[in-house]
Design an enzyme around this catalytic site. Structure first.
Site, PDB file in Angstrom:
ATOM      1  N   GLY A 255       0.504  -1.765  -0.055  1.00  0.00           N
ATOM      2  CA  GLY A 255      -0.135   0.050   0.301  1.00  0.00           C
ATOM      3  C   GLY A 255       0.770   1.295   0.033  1.00  0.00           C
TER       4      GLY A 255
ATOM      5  N   GLU B  52       3.813  -6.696   2.277  1.00  0.00           N
ATOM      6  CA  GLU B  52       3.116  -7.052   0.685  1.00  0.00           C
ATOM      7  C   GLU B  52       2.833  -6.084  -0.434  1.00  0.00           C
ATOM      8  OE1 GLU B  52      -0.287  -8.484   1.294  1.00  0.00           O
ATOM      9  OE2 GLU B  52      -0.233 -10.228   2.256  1.00  0.00           O
ATOM     10  N   PRO B  53       4.270  -5.318  -0.726  1.00  0.00           N
ATOM     11  CA  PRO B  53       4.316  -4.503  -1.084  1.00  0.00           C
ATOM     12  C   PRO B  53       4.191  -4.382  -3.143  1.00  0.00           C
ATOM     13  CG  PRO B  53       5.836  -4.367  -1.135  1.00  0.00           C
ATOM     14  CD  PRO B  53       5.831  -5.608  -0.163  1.00  0.00           C
TER      15      PRO B  53
ATOM     16  N   ARG C 213       2.923  -1.506  -6.106  1.00  0.00           N
ATOM     17  CA  ARG C 213       3.265  -0.409  -6.711  1.00  0.00           C
ATOM     18  C   ARG C 213       4.721  -0.338  -6.377  1.00  0.00           C
ATOM     19  NH1 ARG C 213      -0.684   2.887  -7.594  1.00  0.00           N
ATOM     20  NH2 ARG C 213      -2.347   1.727  -6.329  1.00  0.00           N
TER      21      ARG C 213
ATOM     22  N   ARG D 123      -5.027   2.714 -16.292  1.00  0.00           N
ATOM     23  CA  ARG D 123      -4.643   3.809 -14.938  1.00  0.00           C
ATOM     24  C   ARG D 123      -5.806   5.042 -14.463  1.00  0.00           C
ATOM     25  NH1 ARG D 123      -1.402   4.753 -11.817  1.00  0.00           N
ATOM     26  NH2 ARG D 123      -3.217   4.642  -9.257  1.00  0.00           N
TER      27      ARG D 123
ATOM     28  N   CYS E 237     -12.752   3.710 -29.481  1.00  0.00           N
ATOM     29  CA  CYS E 237     -14.031   4.316 -29.582  1.00  0.00           C
ATOM     30  C   CYS E 237     -14.922   4.822 -28.246  1.00  0.00           C
ATOM     31  CB  CYS E 237     -14.584   3.928 -30.459  1.00  0.00           C
ATOM     32  SG  CYS E 237     -14.325   3.506 -32.252  1.00  0.00           S
ATOM     33  N   GLU E 238     -14.172   5.191 -27.511  1.00  0.00           N
ATOM     34  CA  GLU E 238     -14.893   6.166 -26.364  1.00  0.00           C
ATOM     35  C   GLU E 238     -13.718   7.539 -25.605  1.00  0.00           C
ATOM     36  OE1 GLU E 238     -16.040   4.101 -22.483  1.00  0.00           O
ATOM     37  OE2 GLU E 238     -15.583   2.029 -23.497  1.00  0.00           O
TER      38      GLU E 238
HETATM   39  N1  LLP Z   1      -1.871  -6.553  -0.687  1.00  0.00           N
HETATM   40  C1  LLP Z   1      -2.858  -7.068  -0.988  1.00  0.00           C
HETATM   41  C2  LLP Z   1      -3.448  -8.329  -0.396  1.00  0.00           C
HETATM   42  C3  LLP Z   1      -3.800  -6.529  -1.996  1.00  0.00           C
HETATM   43  O1  LLP Z   1      -4.993  -6.197  -2.294  1.00  0.00           O
HETATM   44  C4  LLP Z   1      -3.072  -5.331  -2.437  1.00  0.00           C
HETATM   45  C5  LLP Z   1      -3.068  -4.346  -3.475  1.00  0.00           C
HETATM   46  C6  LLP Z   1      -1.437  -5.145  -2.187  1.00  0.00           C
HETATM   47  C7  LLP Z   1      -0.995  -6.071  -1.180  1.00  0.00           C
HETATM   48  C8  LLP Z   1       0.000  -4.077  -2.779  1.00  0.00           C
HETATM   49  O2  LLP Z   1      -0.485  -3.139  -2.827  1.00  0.00           O
HETATM   50  P1  LLP Z   1       0.069  -1.699  -3.435  1.00  0.00           P
HETATM   51  O3  LLP Z   1       1.177  -1.994  -1.941  1.00  0.00           O
HETATM   52  O4  LLP Z   1       0.559  -2.126  -4.824  1.00  0.00           O
HETATM   53  O5  LLP Z   1      -0.831  -0.710  -3.249  1.00  0.00           O
HETATM   54  N2  LLP Z   1      -4.976  -1.342  -9.705  1.00  0.00           N
HETATM   55  C9  LLP Z   1      -4.906  -0.609  -8.945  1.00  0.00           C
HETATM   56  C10 LLP Z   1      -4.010  -1.249  -7.474  1.00  0.00           C
HETATM   57  C11 LLP Z   1      -5.365  -1.891  -6.645  1.00  0.00           C
HETATM   58  C12 LLP Z   1      -3.809  -2.185  -5.188  1.00  0.00           C
HETATM   59  C13 LLP Z   1      -5.274  -4.055  -4.695  1.00  0.00           C
HETATM   60  N3  LLP Z   1      -4.128  -4.998  -4.078  1.00  0.00           N
HETATM   61  C14 LLP Z   1      -4.418   1.003  -9.820  1.00  0.00           C
HETATM   62  O6  LLP Z   1      -3.969   1.093 -10.680  1.00  0.00           O
HETATM   63  O7  LLP Z   1      -4.308   2.135  -8.431  1.00  0.00           O
END
Ligand code: LLP
Length: 414
Positions: free
Chosen positions: A237, A271-272, A274, A310, A341-342
């Site tokens: 996150g 659990e990173p 992004r 995104r 086409c959107e």
């Molecule tokens: N762990 C779990 C259980 C998750 O659901 C997620 C992301 C992560 C870890 C990783 O989170 P991060 O470190 O990447 O923030 N498609 C969206 C992001 C959806 C994230 C869903 N879960 C976007 O493009 O911003």
């Protein structure tokens, strides 16, 4: 230090010219930097000794990306049987895999047990029962953690919040405590830990610390009842800078957690997604046409919302720059749009750029949730992906062809 930098007024990915990559592989093209990936990974891995980094595969699941991270020692957070299969195919160690998600099917649970993963993160009582059934069926004891929903607002885009009571994820702490007791009585289950993930693109430490306090309170209450946990999983996150956001320092964040869990015999798991891959990727696209309406100037490019969604899905800003810098032409405000086409098919508004047809543009910070969220909408073959390392570049996913569009589809004999 960014790994996408200008030299002699042209954009490089590490030591490879982006224009050169395009000559070889065409556009639209995702280009990733291996050094950026490993630097981002080590920001977590070097922050603490007793840390397990389980990279969230959903952010970028290309097998080469997973293979590089596995080589660095990363574990993986998966949310489907498909992601598990990718990790295995990439050579990942399943002992470092955790399985999240509210809707794991029995088939996926059995596959995870057979692969001997580290933990299944349980999100409901019915899922707990399904896991116990699979464990009996496969004769493999199931390692489980419960995912807690601490009812915390993570101050992010509503689609990216996962830790509020109204979100579908996790269990209320009291409900989880009751399920820990239930699981403790079942020999086919082995309780290993606790987890939570309150959202994505988070910039404030306070909600994350509040979540950790909730988890530690449960850890202590369980210990008092004779249930000792080994793993504490604080999810992913951490936000990244797309425009001018101020990301939290990963080192500081981890050391804050470390201080809070000190004295308890717990391994910290993160659990990173992004923050490991976003800055390691760009999407390169070519301007097809310049078009003017009464009110706007449009640059119509050859990438579209099917390649990268995104901007439209989360109204998210991404930097866009020309691959060749210092154009003699005057900069003007352009809407950057794709051929779909959107009207939703756009990458951004009012970018001040000096543009002409055939120019190459780089859409930055697209390594996370870029290719993994792409589709074949409008029957567009998906983009190619390239990994750059120093002076080397390697095609890690071929551009799809028209044949690949109907590969799994009925078609008349020819
Ligand atoms: N762990 C779990 C259980 C998750 O659901 C997620 C992301 C992560 C870890 C990783 O989170 P991060 O470190 O990447 O923030 N498609 C969206 C992001 C959806 C994230 C869903 N879960 C976007 O493009 O911003």
């Amino acid at each position: 230090m960014s790994t996408f930098i200008y030299r002699d007024h042209t954009l490089y990915a590490e030591q490879v010219s982006v224009a050169e990559c395009v000559r070889q592989y065409g556009t639209p093209l995702y280009i990733y930097s291996q050094s950026a990936l490993s630097n981002n990974y080590f920001a977590y891995a070097r922050a603490q000794e007793r840390i397990k980094v389980c990279y969230a595969v959903k952010a970028n699941s290309n097998i080469r990306v997973l293979n590089i991270l596995a080589g660095l020692g990363s574990g993986f957070d998966i949310v489907s049987g498909g992601e598990l299969a990718r990790v295995i195919r990439a050579g990942g160690n399943c002992r470092n895999v955790v399985f999240s998600g509210v809707g794991k099917s029995s088939r996926e649970i059995c596959a995870a047990l057979q692969a001997d993963i580290l933990s299944l993160n349980v999100e409901s009582e019915m899922e707990l029962d399904a896991i116990a059934d699979c464990a009996r069926h496969t004769h493999i004891q199931a390692p489980i953690s419960f995912r807690i929903n601490p009812n915390i607002k993570a101050a992010t885009h509503p689609h990216l919040s996962t830790g509020k009571e109204s979100d579908k994820f996790g269990l209320h702490p009291e409900q989880a405590l009751a399920l820990y007791e239930k699981a403790a009585g079942q020999k086919e289950l082995s309780i290993v830990g606790i987890s939570s993930h309150i959202g994505s693109q988070i910039f404030k430490a306070a909600p994350l610390e509040q979540m950790l306090n909730e988890l530690l309170d449960i850890v202590d209450r369980l210990k008092a009842n004779g249930i000792a946990l080994k793993l504490i999983n604080v999810g992913g996150g951490l936000g990244v800078c797309y425009r001018d956001e101020q990301p939290l320092s990963i080192g500081q964040y981890i050391s804050t957690i470390e201080k809070k869990i000190a004295g308890r015999d717990l391994t910290l798991l993160v659990e990173p997604g992004r923050s490991i891959v976003a800055s390691a990727g760009i999407l390169v696209t070519q301007v097809q046409y310049i078009k003017k309406s009464a009110t706007h100037k449009f640059a119509v490019v050859d990438a579209a919302m099917n390649d990268f969604m995104r901007p439209i899905l989360y109204n998210n800003f991404h930097k866009i720059s020309t691959v060749q810098e210092a154009h003699p032409r005057k900069k003007l405000p352009y809407h950057i749009v794709g051929p779909i086409c959107e009207s939703a098919d756009f990458f951004g508004s009012n970018y001040m750029l000096a543009l002409a047809s055939q120019d190459l543009l780089a859409i930055h910070d697209t390594g996370a949730y870029g290719f993994t969220m792409s589709s074949n909408y409008n029957s567009r073959p998906r983009a190619a992906e390239v990994m750059v390392h120093g002076k080397e570049h390697m095609l890690i996913r071929e551009r799809e062809t028209h044949d690949s569009l109907w590969h799994n589809e009925w078609a008349p004999a020819q």
